[in-house]
Design an enzyme around this catalytic site. Sequence first.
Site, mmCIF file in Angstrom:
data_model
loop_
_atom_site.group_PDB
_atom_site.id
_atom_site.type_symbol
_atom_site.label_atom_id
_atom_site.label_comp_id
_atom_site.label_asym_id
_atom_site.label_seq_id
_atom_site.Cartn_x
_atom_site.Cartn_y
_atom_site.Cartn_z
ATOM 1 C CB THR A 54 -0.800 0.159 1.026
ATOM 2 O OG1 THR A 54 -0.172 -0.094 2.372
ATOM 3 C CG2 THR A 54 -1.890 -1.102 1.108
ATOM 4 C CB THR A 110 3.865 -7.822 11.225
ATOM 5 O OG1 THR A 110 3.670 -6.778 10.411
ATOM 6 C CG2 THR A 110 3.484 -8.914 9.750
ATOM 7 C CE LYS A 125 0.416 -3.306 2.741
ATOM 8 N NZ LYS A 125 -0.388 -2.590 4.081
ATOM 9 C CG ASN A 169 -0.061 8.250 7.862
ATOM 10 O OD1 ASN A 169 -0.752 7.050 7.720
ATOM 11 N ND2 ASN A 169 0.521 7.797 8.112
ATOM 12 C CB THR A 205 -9.183 12.498 0.368
ATOM 13 O OG1 THR A 205 -8.394 12.755 1.791
ATOM 14 C CG2 THR A 205 -10.946 11.734 1.786
ATOM 15 C CD GLU A 220 1.463 5.282 6.023
ATOM 16 O OE1 GLU A 220 1.223 4.087 5.380
ATOM 17 O OE2 GLU A 220 1.685 5.612 7.382
#
Lengths: 411, 411
Positions: B157, B194, B183, B406, B411, B280
């Site tokens: 992702t 995880t 992932k 994030n 959106t 991230e």
Amino acid sequence: MSMTAIKGGVLAAEGFMAASTAAGIRKHGREDMALLFSETPCVAAGTYTSNVVKAAPVVWDKELTDHDHAIHAVVINSGIANACTGDAGMEACKQEAQTVSEAFGDVIPPESVLVASTGVIGLPLPMDKMKAGILEMVPKLEHSELHATLASKAIMTTDTKNKEFAVAFEIGGKTVHLGGMTKGSGMIHPKLCTMLCFLTTDLCISKTLLQKALFEDIVDTYNMISVDGDTSTNDTCVILANGKAGNPEITEENEDYQTFKKALHAVNETLARNMAADGEGATHLFTVHVTGANDKETARTLARSVVSSTLTKAAIYGRDANWGRILCAMGYSGAAFDPNKVRLCFVNDIGKILVYKDGVPVDFDEDYAKEILGYEEVTALIELNQGEAEATAWGCDLTHDYVDINASYRT
Amino acid sequence: MSMTAIKGGVLAAEGFMAASTAAGIRKHGREDMALLFSETPCVAAGTYTSNVVKAAPVVWDKELTDHDHAIHAVVINSGIANACTGDAGMEACKQEAQTVSEAFGDVIPPESVLVASTGVIGLPLPMDKMKAGILEMVPKLEHSELHATLASKAIMTTDTKNKEFAVAFEIGGKTVHLGGMTKGSGMIHPKLCTMLCFLTTDLCISKTLLQKALFEDIVDTYNMISVDGDTSTNDTCVILANGKAGNPEITEENEDYQTFKKALHAVNETLARNMAADGEGATHLFTVHVTGANDKETARTLARSVVSSTLTKAAIYGRDANWGRILCAMGYSGAAFDPNKVRLCFVNDIGKILVYKDGVPVDFDEDYAKEILGYEEVTALIELNQGEAEATAWGCDLTHDYVDINASYRT
């Protein structure tokens, strides 16, 4: 009960004085020390960090408030936390108290002086500057609203706004005043209390009940705010009561005690909210209100988990009604609840929008949600529909400024 | 034992096949579905999220692995998490499994098909696209290293790198292969496992011991990583063993079992580290190694608390050797330790610098510290000097990119 918000912060109560100064601990000539003083000895209660690594001032103060010493003064500095400083840190606390005591011609003992510090962990306090600062403040002590505000500014670190609040209420035909100041913007995830909070009142009350009221109230106020999930080494919340209001001393849990508790809650809730709203880098005050829980602790756990969720905080920053992250944070909180009974809205002065109901998403107008989330305050209203208990937690969004502030705070 | 890292990921083991496709769940024609298949039925073990809000695929898989169903296939999609989707979500899982079963002419039952999803919470899976995707993948199944890599990419992702690893080792004179893909980049703070992790092996082993080995190993691997403190609704870790290596079946905790556990640990640790490094927005892999603890759980708790500390993560981003935040995070972890015995260093390939010892700070060269912290991997080595137990946790820094990702993910 009738209660009025008044000006004056920590000086709203009779018989308290304050001063502040720029002792040179922080840069740019910023005021960095404050002194609170009451000639009348105060009954004092305190709650402190649950962190195993306790700063020296926390150890010093806890010793004094646990052993019922009458308190006359609190000396506070910003810039350096006096945490992880070993024996030298404890010696610094002692010297601060002694300097205050000596400045008053030894009329008040060092054991009547609380100390508090906030700032960088690990640096030693510059004792020459601290002592000079104290000697400079003592002659400046005065009962002046201006001094209350200056003191509340001198204890700030990354705070952008000073935080003070006070109320007046009646007990036994006497007007009682209760006020306070707090600081706290980062390393805020109190486990017993918030970063630094000083409350003063002219109420006449026994030590036992003062402590009880404080302990009971922080659970739903300072313990319900979170900026970043980091519980500080220096968290301190102290209340001083000098009895000058002249009310009959509160020695049992009667109606007067309940009146005082309501006033205490009003002051603590306002100061706690203000701290959350001024979280490091915050653009939103984010409130989480949980209703319909089976018990109070479940409601508190769920509210705290959502308000502390990094992903939810980032979504609030992005004005994204990403309710899935809220459900997720409820789910990993450790509290039991039935996701299929949950109803979730975002609500504030702009409006109210339902996004989740009965275990499934609700179609909603994304533009309207963005509008609601664009406002500086937003509440996630979580109805569990299982019982009667409720709780509220306050926090803020996770922003670029938070990262900036904390990637470079020390250096 | 001799163990070699090999290529092939989930296809390193004999008898496994994989395929991937762009089913149109994600935008821009990105591959978003993967299929794993073994003609030989597999013994399967799984661990799943501890989140109360469990995604439908977690419920589906747990039912199958708890009841010892032989497993032939796993179908995975990215883009939509199929979480908080109510009865429709469970129906979607069933239809996925049925579609796979039918595509194989009903030779394998729906109860032999695991499903997994990752992505946005609350949206329904587009079942027409999912079914078409499955029908497209079945004829593409092939034992090809390329397919393993494509599958590991299709399940990403916000990950920036695909994550696969495999090893070969000997058991009972036979060469055994064990490989996996994972992932996970955000919503990573596993409590049982995880985000998504699929392991395949041609080892011959009983279900009981496969499950035991997996449960025991995740405690020190996937459960020791954190990106943002948010435990996902979809965490899934599954291992499939088809027995094709031809070793004597492992049915007791003998030497062969220990050999397998070492191999399993090597694969899990590598994949866990890779997930943390690809957190991230991360610019650093941040490792916390705690030694000298009185017991293993204390070591784990301290390591996890430090690696999860928002303030510490921001400091690592800022290349700031702000060890006070590390002591602070140890202090609020809930674990007992003596701060006065702690020794703390930052260490990596660039060098090693001591910053705290015996309860007090150590003078250190800030420029050298900045140089060490400038490197893409850094370890905080925390020596408690109290006992013999140790633990390691892996995480990453908190960066502007994390906030960007994030604040706008949904959106």
